[in-house]
Design a protein around this motif. Sequence first.
Motif, PDB file in Angstrom:
ATOM      1  N   UNK A  37       0.946  -1.247   0.105  1.00  0.00           N
ATOM      2  CA  UNK A  37       0.041  -0.112  -0.057  1.00  0.00           C
ATOM      3  C   UNK A  37       0.988   1.234  -0.090  1.00  0.00           C
ATOM      4  N   UNK A  38       1.846   1.333   0.701  1.00  0.00           N
ATOM      5  CA  UNK A  38       3.044   2.165   0.848  1.00  0.00           C
ATOM      6  C   UNK A  38       3.466   2.684  -0.663  1.00  0.00           C
ATOM      7  N   UNK A  63      -3.782   5.852  15.025  1.00  0.00           N
ATOM      8  CA  UNK A  63      -3.812   4.907  15.746  1.00  0.00           C
ATOM      9  C   UNK A  63      -5.381   4.640  16.583  1.00  0.00           C
ATOM     10  N   UNK A  64      -5.915   5.822  16.908  1.00  0.00           N
ATOM     11  CA  UNK A  64      -7.229   5.736  17.607  1.00  0.00           C
ATOM     12  C   UNK A  64      -8.503   5.351  16.818  1.00  0.00           C
ATOM     13  N   UNK A  65      -8.042   5.830  15.378  1.00  0.00           N
ATOM     14  CA  UNK A  65      -9.178   5.418  14.487  1.00  0.00           C
ATOM     15  C   UNK A  65      -9.069   4.314  13.752  1.00  0.00           C
ATOM     16  N   UNK A  66      -7.652   3.687  13.918  1.00  0.00           N
ATOM     17  CA  UNK A  66      -7.320   2.354  13.251  1.00  0.00           C
ATOM     18  C   UNK A  66      -7.221   2.457  11.839  1.00  0.00           C
ATOM     19  N   UNK A  67      -6.499   3.423  11.391  1.00  0.00           N
ATOM     20  CA  UNK A  67      -6.493   3.658  10.036  1.00  0.00           C
ATOM     21  C   UNK A  67      -5.000   3.631   9.465  1.00  0.00           C
ATOM     22  N   UNK A  68      -4.474   3.907   8.259  1.00  0.00           N
ATOM     23  CA  UNK A  68      -3.178   3.592   7.759  1.00  0.00           C
ATOM     24  C   UNK A  68      -2.473   4.952   7.177  1.00  0.00           C
ATOM     25  N   UNK A  69      -1.535   4.711   6.384  1.00  0.00           N
ATOM     26  CA  UNK A  69      -0.975   5.518   5.432  1.00  0.00           C
ATOM     27  C   UNK A  69      -2.163   6.124   4.246  1.00  0.00           C
ATOM     28  N   UNK A  70      -2.041   7.499   4.195  1.00  0.00           N
ATOM     29  CA  UNK A  70      -2.776   8.155   3.104  1.00  0.00           C
ATOM     30  C   UNK A  70      -4.311   8.230   3.439  1.00  0.00           C
TER      31      UNK A  70
END
Length: 207
Positions: A37-38, A63-70
């Motif tokens: 994904x990166x 972190x607290x929304x459990x999301x990632x890059x972009x």
Amino acid sequence: MQNTQTPTAAQALDILLTGNQRFVDGDPEHPNQDAAHRATLVPGQHPFAVVLGCSDSRLAAEILFDRGLGDLFVVRTAGHVLGPEVLGSIEYGVAQLGCPLVVVLGHEACGAVRAACATVAEGLTPAGYVRDVVERVAPSVLAARAVGLSEEADVVNEHIRHTVDLLLNRSPEVVGGRAAVVGLSYHLGSGQVRLVTSRGLDDVAAA
């Protein structure tokens, strides 16, 4: 969620709240954090929400929304105070990156709010540029007092509402015209976020 299609504002909020529930339950998925994904993000970014959060080290949005890059375009200042650079960054996320949702993320036990309360009650003004932060939070404290609110949690919520209103007042055409804005409050112990206020969510979601 893959960043191939921008969700509506309502869908974006649901993604955030669903991810937060995973975080609260201790069952995060850590989406969009792998090497493959990166690599897809090298040509450009397509976040689905702007998050204006407090700089508090316990308030890491991805972190607290459990999301990632972009996924999120994050802007952080102590007490989520608004200055020209902050407003310009938010407008960039909305106008240039196409984010349909702006989140103002406050939290309990906010040091900036506590300092502003002390300034209003006792005249204790911090030195240096911290004073500027406190002076920007103080109107929220005064507004809360004007309607009889004195509990810290109530003052925090008032400051979240004040920031949402200030953001829309200062950027009615860009932020107010193109995105919904919601105010969320984060509980440090449970990890839960809850909705404090929303502006334009139904109108933007239906567009």
